[in-house]
Design a protein around this motif. Structure first.
Motif, short mmCIF file in Angstrom:
data_model
loop_
_atom_site.label_atom_id
_atom_site.label_comp_id
_atom_site.label_asym_id
_atom_site.label_seq_id
_atom_site.Cartn_x
_atom_site.Cartn_y
_atom_site.Cartn_z
N VAL A 63 33.06 -88.81 -26.24
CA VAL A 63 33.29 -87.68 -25.34
C VAL A 63 32.41 -86.54 -25.82
CG1 VAL A 63 34.95 -85.99 -24.49
CG2 VAL A 63 35.66 -88.35 -24.82
N THR A 64 31.64 -85.99 -24.90
CA THR A 64 30.75 -84.88 -25.24
C THR A 64 31.13 -83.62 -24.48
OG1 THR A 64 29.15 -85.48 -23.52
CG2 THR A 64 28.85 -86.45 -25.72
N ASP A 65 30.78 -82.50 -25.08
CA ASP A 65 30.95 -81.18 -24.44
C ASP A 65 29.57 -80.54 -24.39
OD1 ASP A 65 31.81 -78.78 -23.47
OD2 ASP A 65 32.84 -78.14 -25.29
N THR A 66 29.11 -80.21 -23.20
CA THR A 66 27.79 -79.62 -22.99
C THR A 66 27.93 -78.16 -22.63
OG1 THR A 66 26.98 -81.76 -22.18
CG2 THR A 66 25.61 -79.82 -21.75
N ASP A 67 27.27 -77.28 -23.38
CA ASP A 67 27.40 -75.85 -23.09
C ASP A 67 26.37 -75.40 -22.06
OD1 ASP A 67 24.94 -75.46 -24.38
OD2 ASP A 67 25.85 -74.68 -26.22
N ASN A 69 23.74 -73.83 -22.31
CA ASN A 69 22.34 -73.95 -22.74
C ASN A 69 21.89 -75.41 -22.82
OD1 ASN A 69 22.02 -71.13 -23.11
ND2 ASN A 69 23.08 -71.28 -25.08
N GLY A 70 22.79 -76.33 -22.50
CA GLY A 70 22.45 -77.75 -22.56
C GLY A 70 22.69 -78.39 -23.90
N ASP A 71 23.23 -77.64 -24.85
CA ASP A 71 23.53 -78.21 -26.16
C ASP A 71 24.76 -79.11 -26.06
OD1 ASP A 71 21.42 -76.85 -27.39
OD2 ASP A 71 22.66 -75.06 -27.69
N VAL A 72 24.66 -80.29 -26.66
CA VAL A 72 25.70 -81.31 -26.53
C VAL A 72 26.40 -81.51 -27.87
CG1 VAL A 72 26.20 -83.72 -25.96
CG2 VAL A 72 24.41 -82.47 -24.71
N GLN A 73 27.72 -81.51 -27.84
CA GLN A 73 28.53 -81.74 -29.04
C GLN A 73 29.43 -82.95 -28.79
OE1 GLN A 73 31.35 -78.63 -29.89
NE2 GLN A 73 31.71 -79.31 -31.99
N VAL A 74 29.46 -83.89 -29.74
CA VAL A 74 30.38 -85.02 -29.66
C VAL A 74 31.73 -84.56 -30.19
CG1 VAL A 74 30.88 -87.37 -30.44
CG2 VAL A 74 28.53 -86.71 -29.89
N VAL A 75 32.78 -84.68 -29.36
CA VAL A 75 34.09 -84.14 -29.73
C VAL A 75 35.18 -85.20 -29.80
CG1 VAL A 75 33.47 -81.91 -28.75
CG2 VAL A 75 34.72 -83.57 -27.34
N GLY A 76 34.90 -86.42 -29.35
CA GLY A 76 35.89 -87.49 -29.41
C GLY A 76 35.20 -88.84 -29.39
N THR A 77 35.86 -89.85 -29.95
CA THR A 77 35.22 -91.17 -30.03
C THR A 77 36.25 -92.28 -30.17
OG1 THR A 77 33.51 -92.46 -31.18
CG2 THR A 77 34.96 -91.12 -32.55
N TYR A 78 35.84 -93.48 -29.78
CA TYR A 78 36.54 -94.74 -30.02
C TYR A 78 35.50 -95.78 -30.37
CZ TYR A 78 41.55 -95.21 -28.80
OH TYR A 78 42.92 -95.21 -28.81
N ARG A 79 35.83 -96.65 -31.32
CA ARG A 79 34.94 -97.75 -31.66
C ARG A 79 35.46 -99.03 -31.01
NH1 ARG A 79 33.34 -99.07 -37.87
NH2 ARG A 79 35.33 -100.18 -37.95
N LEU A 80 34.58 -99.77 -30.33
CA LEU A 80 34.95 -100.94 -29.55
C LEU A 80 34.22 -102.18 -30.09
CD1 LEU A 80 34.50 -99.30 -26.02
CD2 LEU A 80 36.54 -99.27 -27.48
N LEU A 81 35.00 -103.21 -30.44
CA LEU A 81 34.42 -104.44 -30.97
C LEU A 81 34.96 -105.63 -30.19
CD1 LEU A 81 32.69 -105.96 -33.02
CD2 LEU A 81 34.62 -105.87 -34.63
N ARG A 82 34.07 -106.32 -29.46
CA ARG A 82 34.45 -107.48 -28.66
C ARG A 82 34.53 -108.74 -29.51
NH1 ARG A 82 30.16 -105.73 -25.86
NH2 ARG A 82 29.16 -107.76 -25.77
N GLU A 83 35.38 -109.65 -29.09
CA GLU A 83 35.60 -110.91 -29.81
C GLU A 83 34.30 -111.69 -29.96
OE1 GLU A 83 38.77 -114.63 -29.55
OE2 GLU A 83 38.30 -113.47 -27.76
N SER A 84 33.49 -111.76 -28.91
CA SER A 84 32.26 -112.54 -28.97
C SER A 84 31.29 -111.97 -30.00
CB SER A 84 31.59 -112.57 -27.59
OG SER A 84 31.37 -111.26 -27.10
N VAL A 85 31.30 -110.66 -30.18
CA VAL A 85 30.45 -110.02 -31.18
C VAL A 85 31.03 -110.22 -32.57
CG1 VAL A 85 29.47 -107.83 -31.96
CG2 VAL A 85 29.65 -108.31 -29.51
#
Length: 257
Positions: A63-67, A69-85
């Motif tokens: 999840v990003t927040d863009t101000d 001025n166009g500056d982007v900050q990452v404010v949330g995340t989830y890591r996803l790992l599939r069975e096949s990988v």
């Protein structure tokens, strides 16, 4: 990291696309897990990044927040790992805490959810809804049949969470045929208190917000809790079959056709 007032936020959700995105995710995780929650894994301390060998294998929702001025900050995340990988890379991260053999063999692919975190100022329904929308899109794209992963209580003393852990055990265990179990010698039983010996309403309120969110979708839980000394947490294993997700969430996140 700095944050802006709620009124000025412009949030969006996407998958990480390059090394810079991954480093931003790792920096966010370090701030939450290490600076805020007191994790002590030595491999990340010098870099101020939370990283491990699974990161290059996984997809990372952010999840990003863009101000203005166009500056982007990452404010949330989830890591996803599939069975096949995971099958090509030595297995799932959660297998180091729980015996997850019972989860295999169903319809669709398994998806491990992990490393969920959001900056404190962004822990709002809007941010969580975006993360779930991203997960829903991912589920549809990859034919996921069941999601699972670890969710955490703060600290490493399970007795500090005895009512909440006991309540999960007494009311929300996964079916026996689909129930992960904490690895022998690495955790404790969740039924730390006898049924009827604690205030169930208070136990429910004491659950961490992420676990409450999983429960609202219809999640169940594995048997036993893992003591994670490196991350200063007590972990439970969450099981969420896609077909069992509560109707109101399935409709909201387009999990059914």
């Amino acid at each position: 990291m700095t944050t802006r007032a709620t009124a000025n936020r412009n949030l969006s959700i996407r998958l990480a696309s390059d090394a810079a995105d991954l480093e931003a995710v790792q920096a966010l995780r370090w701030q939450v897990f290490f600076a805020e929650m007191g994790a002590e894994a030595v491999t990340s301390a010098a870099s101020f990044l939370d990283s491990d060998p699974y990161d290059p294998l996984c997809d990372h929702l952010l999840v990003t927040d863009t101000d203005d001025n166009g500056d982007v900050q990452v404010v949330g995340t989830y890591r996803l790992l599939r069975e096949s990988v995971a099958a090509r890379a030595g297995g799932f991260y959660s297998a180091g805490e729980f015996d997850i053999a019972a989860l295999s063999g169903g319809n669709g692919e398994l998806l491990e959810l992990g490393r969920s975190c959001v900056l404190p100022a962004y822990r709002t329904s809007a941010t969580i809804a975006l993360l779930w929308r991203g997960i829903a899109d991912y589920i549809q794209r990859h034919g996921i049949g069941l999601m699972f992963g670890c969710a955490s209580f703060p600290g490493t003393d399970p007795m500090a969470h005895a009512p909440a852990l006991s309540w999960l055990h007494h009311h929300h265990l996964a079916p026996a045929w689909r129930r992960p179990r904490v690895l022998e010698g690495k955790g404790v039983a969740m039924d730390l208190l006898e049924r009827g010996s604690y205030d169930e309403r208070r136990a429910m309120f004491a659950l961490p917000p992420l676990i409450k969110g999983y429960l609202r979708t219809g999640a169940t839980f594995g048997d036993g809790a893992y003591i994670d000394h490196a991350f200063n947490t007590v972990d439970v294993c969450v099981v969420m079959p896609v077909e069992a997700i509560a109707d109101r969430y399935a409709a909201r996140f387009s999990l059914v056709g």
